[in-house]
Design a protein around this motif. Sequence first.
Motif, PDB file in Angstrom:
ATOM      1  N   ARG A 110     -15.452 -41.072  79.311  1.00  0.00           N
ATOM      2  CA  ARG A 110     -14.790 -40.026  79.259  1.00  0.00           C
ATOM      3  C   ARG A 110     -13.124 -40.562  78.973  1.00  0.00           C
ATOM      4  O   ARG A 110     -12.364 -40.166  78.559  1.00  0.00           O
ATOM      5  CB  ARG A 110     -14.906 -38.678  80.128  1.00  0.00           C
ATOM      6  N   ARG A 111     -13.345 -41.762  79.911  1.00  0.00           N
ATOM      7  CA  ARG A 111     -12.524 -42.846  80.419  1.00  0.00           C
ATOM      8  C   ARG A 111     -11.852 -43.628  78.971  1.00  0.00           C
ATOM      9  O   ARG A 111     -10.907 -44.300  79.370  1.00  0.00           O
ATOM     10  CB  ARG A 111     -12.131 -42.899  81.644  1.00  0.00           C
ATOM     11  N   GLY A 112     -12.479 -44.029  78.710  1.00  0.00           N
ATOM     12  CA  GLY A 112     -12.552 -45.415  77.823  1.00  0.00           C
ATOM     13  C   GLY A 112     -12.317 -44.433  76.255  1.00  0.00           C
ATOM     14  O   GLY A 112     -11.604 -43.530  76.070  1.00  0.00           O
ATOM     15  N   GLY A 113     -11.818 -45.840  75.440  1.00  0.00           N
ATOM     16  CA  GLY A 113     -11.331 -45.115  73.874  1.00  0.00           C
ATOM     17  C   GLY A 113     -12.712 -44.583  72.654  1.00  0.00           C
ATOM     18  O   GLY A 113     -11.889 -44.653  71.580  1.00  0.00           O
ATOM     19  N   VAL A 114     -13.123 -45.332  73.547  1.00  0.00           N
ATOM     20  CA  VAL A 114     -15.160 -45.479  72.361  1.00  0.00           C
ATOM     21  C   VAL A 114     -14.823 -43.801  71.614  1.00  0.00           C
ATOM     22  O   VAL A 114     -14.674 -43.385  70.375  1.00  0.00           O
ATOM     23  CB  VAL A 114     -15.899 -45.676  72.346  1.00  0.00           C
ATOM     24  N   PHE A 115     -15.029 -42.546  72.932  1.00  0.00           N
ATOM     25  CA  PHE A 115     -15.049 -41.183  72.335  1.00  0.00           C
ATOM     26  C   PHE A 115     -13.903 -40.362  72.788  1.00  0.00           C
ATOM     27  O   PHE A 115     -13.323 -40.730  73.813  1.00  0.00           O
ATOM     28  CB  PHE A 115     -16.537 -41.235  73.159  1.00  0.00           C
ATOM     29  N   ALA A 116     -13.938 -39.072  71.908  1.00  0.00           N
ATOM     30  CA  ALA A 116     -13.165 -38.662  72.442  1.00  0.00           C
ATOM     31  C   ALA A 116     -13.008 -37.804  73.475  1.00  0.00           C
ATOM     32  O   ALA A 116     -11.820 -37.611  74.494  1.00  0.00           O
ATOM     33  CB  ALA A 116     -12.399 -37.556  71.301  1.00  0.00           C
ATOM     34  N   ASP A 117     -13.898 -37.541  74.094  1.00  0.00           N
ATOM     35  CA  ASP A 117     -14.449 -36.901  75.006  1.00  0.00           C
ATOM     36  C   ASP A 117     -16.305 -36.587  74.619  1.00  0.00           C
ATOM     37  O   ASP A 117     -17.285 -37.202  74.275  1.00  0.00           O
ATOM     38  CB  ASP A 117     -14.264 -35.282  75.343  1.00  0.00           C
ATOM     39  N   VAL A 118     -16.452 -36.315  76.369  1.00  0.00           N
ATOM     40  CA  VAL A 118     -18.205 -36.503  76.850  1.00  0.00           C
ATOM     41  C   VAL A 118     -18.038 -35.353  76.702  1.00  0.00           C
ATOM     42  O   VAL A 118     -17.690 -34.106  77.758  1.00  0.00           O
ATOM     43  CB  VAL A 118     -18.510 -37.044  77.743  1.00  0.00           C
ATOM     44  N   LEU A 119     -19.056 -33.846  75.952  1.00  0.00           N
ATOM     45  CA  LEU A 119     -18.597 -32.494  76.450  1.00  0.00           C
ATOM     46  C   LEU A 119     -19.883 -32.070  77.380  1.00  0.00           C
ATOM     47  O   LEU A 119     -21.048 -33.472  77.352  1.00  0.00           O
ATOM     48  CB  LEU A 119     -19.563 -31.623  75.079  1.00  0.00           C
ATOM     49  N   PRO A 120     -20.235 -31.277  77.954  1.00  0.00           N
ATOM     50  CA  PRO A 120     -21.317 -31.422  79.043  1.00  0.00           C
ATOM     51  C   PRO A 120     -22.715 -30.991  78.036  1.00  0.00           C
ATOM     52  O   PRO A 120     -22.964 -30.122  76.461  1.00  0.00           O
ATOM     53  CB  PRO A 120     -21.061 -29.975  79.265  1.00  0.00           C
TER      54      PRO A 120
END
Length: 218
Positions: A110-120
């Motif tokens: 979630r704090r990295g730059g690869v993905f926009a968000d980590v969904l539930p």
Amino acid sequence: MSPRVLLLRRLQPLLVLVLLAGLSACSVGVDLQRPAPLKQTFLLELQRDEVPTRSNAPTLVLAPVRMASAYEGRALVYRMQDDRFESDFYNQWFSAPRDQVGEAVAYWMRRGGVFADVLPPTLAGEADYRLDVVITDFYVDMRDAADHRARVTLQAYLSARETAGRRLIARVEVAADAAVVPAEGESVGNAQSRVTALADALGKALVKLETGLAQALN
């Protein structure tokens, strides 16, 4: 009354005294007031700076993390010899390690730059990609008495959402270790030092995983 029965009756008080004396001797040196060792519980905590994400970055959902059976329990695990592992009954994870590792992986991505968000998980069907993680090593290596090291190995599978289901995009396997740094005045690390080393090793493994996932998506 036979002489034998009479002899036994005369010896009974003496036998009782001998038994009491023996029990008293067994209790010498035992401090009945000393409390039993207490269990300690630990959290797996990672820290990283947040990385800016590009505007068109995809979303991710994380499947429940799986652990090799040797590390599923809450006790810390130590490798004492090549073929011998031990569980630390008095030093344990606050909750199941698979749950703590899962939270750590989600936090990292979630704090990295690869993905926009980590969904539930409830929005798994909306995520662009799914990440399955299997932890195959999660222990402190104590085979070298002068150099204890935490070891983490993981396998990750990245799949893409498609109309007909999911398609495997990449399989990434990474390993990392970190030194157990003894506290001041100690020759070897204590339980907190081992937990810190495991967190450091996991963080290093996630750096490698993130790099592998970025390469797979380019």
